[in-house]
Write an enzyme that holds these catalytic residues in place. Structure first.
Site, PDB file in Angstrom:
ATOM      1  CD  GLU A  15      -3.117  -0.927   2.105  1.00 11.59           C
ATOM      2  OE1 GLU A  15      -3.758   0.144   2.073  1.00 11.59           O
ATOM      3  OE2 GLU A  15      -3.354  -1.839   2.905  1.00 11.59           O
ATOM      4  CB  VAL A  16       3.547   2.425  -2.220  1.00 15.27           C
ATOM      5  CG1 VAL A  16       4.248   3.739  -2.498  1.00 15.27           C
ATOM      6  CG2 VAL A  16       4.546   1.347  -1.815  1.00 15.27           C
TER       7      VAL A  16
END
Length: 245
Positions: free
Chosen positions: A13-14
């Site tokens: 989940e950058v």
């Protein structure tokens, strides 16, 4: 300390918005004339050698490869990864996230300020990954669906996940059990009989008895049927199997 051969390196989940708002990141990018993708690449290039130097196999979230374990888009992303030659541990939120279906933890969430006829909240209860994942939904998931035999061989297994934004020790047992046991049976023994039919009736009886065994050992597992069903095996099954229309 960690004798198993795998070590998880993270990288899930950058959020580009955070990097764009961080002065140090922006300064680094301007000096290197780089991109956000190169920031992630820098992280991988630094962590991977550390992990492999300890004779461990590195595990990363799918974001590293698919760029927006496999947690998103169900069997489709599993297919993409295994077709590309990667080994996969499946943890699809659509089936295996046990924290789903409990709303959201934000205190000023405007999505709840809707007319009572609105389907936006009704469809998932305000939970980003709703609705709640029942043990039947967990048990039903075939993690190698749509894969070739070669691709199936690249699926190492699966894991359920319980993220802790809305879970603590007070609710831990009931959130995990017996749903995690449903996934364990599907992984170890399969969820179909020799004729290829899903074994819901048998699984229900086993999980129901197992749930009471856990409670007897002090594990406050969630009930899946009334006690009467346990005392009268088979009497809570449908007379005719449900057939989807």
């Amino acid at each position: 300390m960690f004798p198993e051969p795998f070590f998880h390196g993270g990288a899930d989940e950058v959020t580009p918005g955070c990097w764009k708002a961080d002065p140090s990141i922006q300064s680094f990018l301007s000096q290197q004339n780089g991109t956000l993708s190169q920031i992630l690449e820098t992280f991988i290039n630094k962590t991977l050698p550390i992990i492999t130097s300890h004779n461990k196999t590195a595990v990363y979230w799918e974001d590293v490869i698919l760029a927006p374990d496999t947690w998103n888009n169900g069997p489709n992303n599993t297919k993409l990864l295994t077709a590309a030659g990667y080994r996969v541990i499946v943890s699809s939120w659509e089936f295996y996230y046990l924290d789903c279906g409990h709303g959201d933890f934000l205190g000023n969430d405007s999505q709840y300020d809707r007319p009572p006829t609105s389907s936006d909240v009704d469809s998932n209860g305000g939970s980003w990954c709703g609705p709640y994942k029942t043990w039947q939904k967990v048990y039903n998931y075939d993690i190698t669906h749509g894969l070739s035999e070669v691709e199936k061989g690249r699926v190492l297994g699966a894991e359920v996940a319980l993220w802790s934004e809305q879970a603590d020790g007070a609710v831990l047992d009931a959130r995990v059990w017996p749903r995690a046991a449903a996934m364990a049976e599907a992984m170890w023994s399969g969820n179909r009989d020799e004729k290829g039919v899903k074994r819901y009736a048998e699984a229900t009886d086993r999980l129901n008895e197992w749930r009471y065994r856990m409670v007897g050992r002090g594990i406050m597992a969630e009930p899946i049927q009334p006690l009467w069903c346990l005392r009268n095996p088979g009497m809570c099954n449908t007379v005719k199997p449900f057939v989807a229309q």
